[in-house]
Design an enzyme around this catalytic site. Structure first.
Site, PDB file in Angstrom:
ATOM      1  N   GLU A 167       0.660  -1.097  -0.085  1.00 18.58           N
ATOM      2  CA  GLU A 167      -0.032   0.008   0.101  1.00 18.58           C
ATOM      3  C   GLU A 167       0.642   1.205  -0.105  1.00 18.58           C
ATOM      4  O   GLU A 167       0.371   2.185  -0.742  1.00 18.58           O
ATOM      5  CB  GLU A 167      -0.734   0.131   1.038  1.00 18.58           C
ATOM      6  CG  GLU A 167      -2.034  -0.932   0.924  1.00 18.58           C
ATOM      7  CD  GLU A 167      -2.024  -2.360   1.530  1.00 18.58           C
ATOM      8  OE1 GLU A 167      -0.607  -2.814   1.848  1.00 18.58           O
ATOM      9  OE2 GLU A 167      -3.081  -3.004   1.691  1.00 18.58           O
TER      10      GLU A 167
HETATM   11  N1  COA Z   1      -6.391  -3.279  -9.086  1.00 17.79           N
HETATM   12  C1  COA Z   1      -6.828  -3.248 -10.330  1.00 17.79           C
HETATM   13  N2  COA Z   1      -6.486  -3.936 -11.255  1.00 17.79           N
HETATM   14  C2  COA Z   1      -5.498  -5.029 -11.266  1.00 17.79           C
HETATM   15  C3  COA Z   1      -4.902  -5.057  -9.703  1.00 17.79           C
HETATM   16  C4  COA Z   1      -5.360  -4.250  -8.481  1.00 17.79           C
HETATM   17  N3  COA Z   1      -5.172  -4.351  -7.449  1.00 17.79           N
HETATM   18  N4  COA Z   1      -3.979  -6.090  -9.775  1.00 17.79           N
HETATM   19  C5  COA Z   1      -3.915  -6.535 -11.218  1.00 17.79           C
HETATM   20  N5  COA Z   1      -4.732  -5.759 -11.844  1.00 17.79           N
HETATM   21  C6  COA Z   1      -5.151  -5.922 -13.199  1.00 17.79           C
HETATM   22  C7  COA Z   1      -3.967  -5.417 -14.180  1.00 17.79           C
HETATM   23  O1  COA Z   1      -4.379  -3.824 -14.273  1.00 17.79           O
HETATM   24  C8  COA Z   1      -4.090  -6.092 -15.311  1.00 17.79           C
HETATM   25  O2  COA Z   1      -5.324  -5.486 -16.193  1.00 17.79           O
HETATM   26  P1  COA Z   1      -5.180  -5.357 -17.953  1.00 17.79           P
HETATM   27  O3  COA Z   1      -5.226  -6.690 -18.255  1.00 17.79           O
HETATM   28  O4  COA Z   1      -6.382  -4.667 -18.220  1.00 17.79           O
HETATM   29  O5  COA Z   1      -3.802  -4.556 -18.083  1.00 17.79           O
HETATM   30  C9  COA Z   1      -4.668  -7.518 -14.990  1.00 17.79           C
HETATM   31  O6  COA Z   1      -5.233  -7.102 -13.570  1.00 17.79           O
HETATM   32  C10 COA Z   1      -3.471  -8.564 -14.727  1.00 17.79           C
HETATM   33  O7  COA Z   1      -2.460  -7.827 -14.164  1.00 17.79           O
HETATM   34  P2  COA Z   1      -0.909  -8.222 -14.692  1.00 17.79           P
HETATM   35  O8  COA Z   1      -0.036  -7.316 -14.057  1.00 17.79           O
HETATM   36  O9  COA Z   1      -0.935  -8.111 -16.085  1.00 17.79           O
HETATM   37  O10 COA Z   1      -1.046  -9.562 -14.277  1.00 17.79           O
HETATM   38  P3  COA Z   1       0.404 -10.548 -13.543  1.00 17.79           P
HETATM   39  O11 COA Z   1       0.073 -12.031 -13.535  1.00 17.79           O
HETATM   40  O12 COA Z   1       1.751 -10.294 -14.434  1.00 17.79           O
HETATM   41  O13 COA Z   1       0.792 -10.010 -12.255  1.00 17.79           O
HETATM   42  C11 COA Z   1      -0.019  -9.316  -9.903  1.00 17.79           C
HETATM   43  C12 COA Z   1      -0.404  -9.915 -11.170  1.00 17.79           C
HETATM   44  C13 COA Z   1      -0.975  -9.482  -8.865  1.00 17.79           C
HETATM   45  C14 COA Z   1       1.482  -9.620  -9.360  1.00 17.79           C
HETATM   46  C15 COA Z   1       0.011  -7.812 -10.293  1.00 17.79           C
HETATM   47  O14 COA Z   1      -1.135  -7.616 -11.395  1.00 17.79           O
HETATM   48  C16 COA Z   1       0.179  -6.564  -9.333  1.00 17.79           C
HETATM   49  O15 COA Z   1       1.526  -6.490  -8.770  1.00 17.79           O
HETATM   50  N6  COA Z   1      -1.039  -6.130  -8.897  1.00 17.79           N
HETATM   51  C17 COA Z   1      -0.890  -5.043  -7.899  1.00 17.79           C
HETATM   52  C18 COA Z   1      -1.288  -5.384  -6.641  1.00 17.79           C
HETATM   53  C19 COA Z   1      -1.098  -4.366  -5.597  1.00 17.79           C
HETATM   54  O16 COA Z   1      -0.213  -3.659  -5.312  1.00 17.79           O
HETATM   55  N7  COA Z   1      -2.439  -4.449  -4.599  1.00 17.79           N
HETATM   56  C20 COA Z   1      -2.254  -3.630  -3.477  1.00 17.79           C
HETATM   57  C21 COA Z   1      -3.520  -2.944  -3.857  1.00 17.79           C
HETATM   58  S1  COA Z   1      -3.830  -1.862  -2.460  1.00 17.79           S
END
Ligand code: COA
Length: 260
Positions: A136
């Protein structure tokens, strides 16, 4: 309620709740929060359900709060913003406070609120390679409503390090700090979860619910402050139907009737 973001499967006495928004890595928006809260509440009140397993469809357990949803909330009035934060807090409390044991089946990623969900569950089992993180602060945000559960599971020392750095860490580290109880190869994940589920069916269902309440009440309190409560709980539980049956079964050298 029609489920758009979840799948719920009932398999005998086990309810499996799947976060089902795989394209967004199961990031939760307002709809998912409402569905999950309602589903856990309903399952918690069903006598035929004895264990709940929480998992995620697709590549990840849960990527935390949907950041597009969070961004939209930033533009809401303070009252609306507070109401959404309250409903999120209620979700974590519903998991934590469920009268049924809740087992987290964690794979892929559990980040932000996703790691918070893991913390709120009773027992978490993770696949090796799962990415965890309280990310966060890196987004200018706070792991606020999850913090009681995170601190309860990993303690202040690890929480200070991981919340302040927002760094990502792997399942083995999550196990070392107590966020998960086991880290197993991905192919063994379901078997490891099933093992926990079987163990959880050996205890009396009422005793398990009472034990969860006991842990919640006694955590972090002074002995003097909880002693009367603990005395009353054991007095009531051993005089109850389940306690009588459990003791009778032991003395009669048979299984209690709740054991499958
Ligand atoms: N909110 C909204 N959308 C999210 C998301 C989140 N927390 N986490 C992932 N997504 C979406 C991505 O934007 C992407 O959307 P798109 O296909 O339209 O571009 C889709 O989910 C797939 O994510 P991607 O990053 O391409 O997948 P990945 O398998 O390579 O990685 C994660 C997965 C979860 C490791 C990575 O998405 C990530 O680090 N997400 C952020 C998590 C985070 O910090 N959450 C804390 C929120 S307070």
């Amino acid at each position: 309620m029609t489920l758009e973001r979840l799948q719920v499967e009932i398999d005998g006495v086990v309810a499996r709740v799947w976060l089902n928004r795989p394209e967004q890595r199961n990031a939760f928006d307002g709809r998912m929060v409402t569905e999950l809260r309602q589903a856990l509440f309903d399952l918690g009140s069903r006598d035929d359900v004895r264990v709940i397993v929480l998992g995620g469809r697709g590549k990840a357990f849960c990527a935390g709060a949907d950041l597009a949803w969070m961004q939209a909330l930033a533009g809401f009035s303070r009252e609306e913003n507070l109401a959404e934060a309250q409903s999120l807090a209620d979700l974590f409390f519903t998991v934590y406070n469920s009268p049924k044991p809740v087992v987290a089946r964690v794979h892929g990623a559990a980040l932000g609120g996703g790691a918070g969900l893991v913390a709120a569950c009773d027992i978490a089992v993770a696949a090796l390679g799962t990415q965890f993180g309280f990310t966060e602060v890196r987004l200018g945000l706070l792991p606020a409503v999850i913090s009681p559960y995170v601190l309860g599971k990993i303690g202040e020392s690890a929480a200070r390090e991981l919340i302040l750095t927002g760094e990502r860490f792997e399942a083995v580290r999550a196990q070392e700090i107590g966020l998960v109880r086991a880290a197993v190869p991905e192919g063994d994940l379901d078997g490891a979860v099933d093992g926990r589920v079987r163990e959880l069916q050996i205890g009396g269902p009422r005793a398990l619910a009472e034990a969860k309440a006991l842990i919640r009440e006694v955590s972090w309190r002074r002995v003097e402050d909880v002693q009367r409560y603990t005395v009353e709980r054991i007095a009531d539980v051993r005089a109850g139907e389940e306690g009588r049956e459990g003791m009778r079964a032991f003395l009669e050298k048979r299984k209690p009737r709740w054991v499958p």
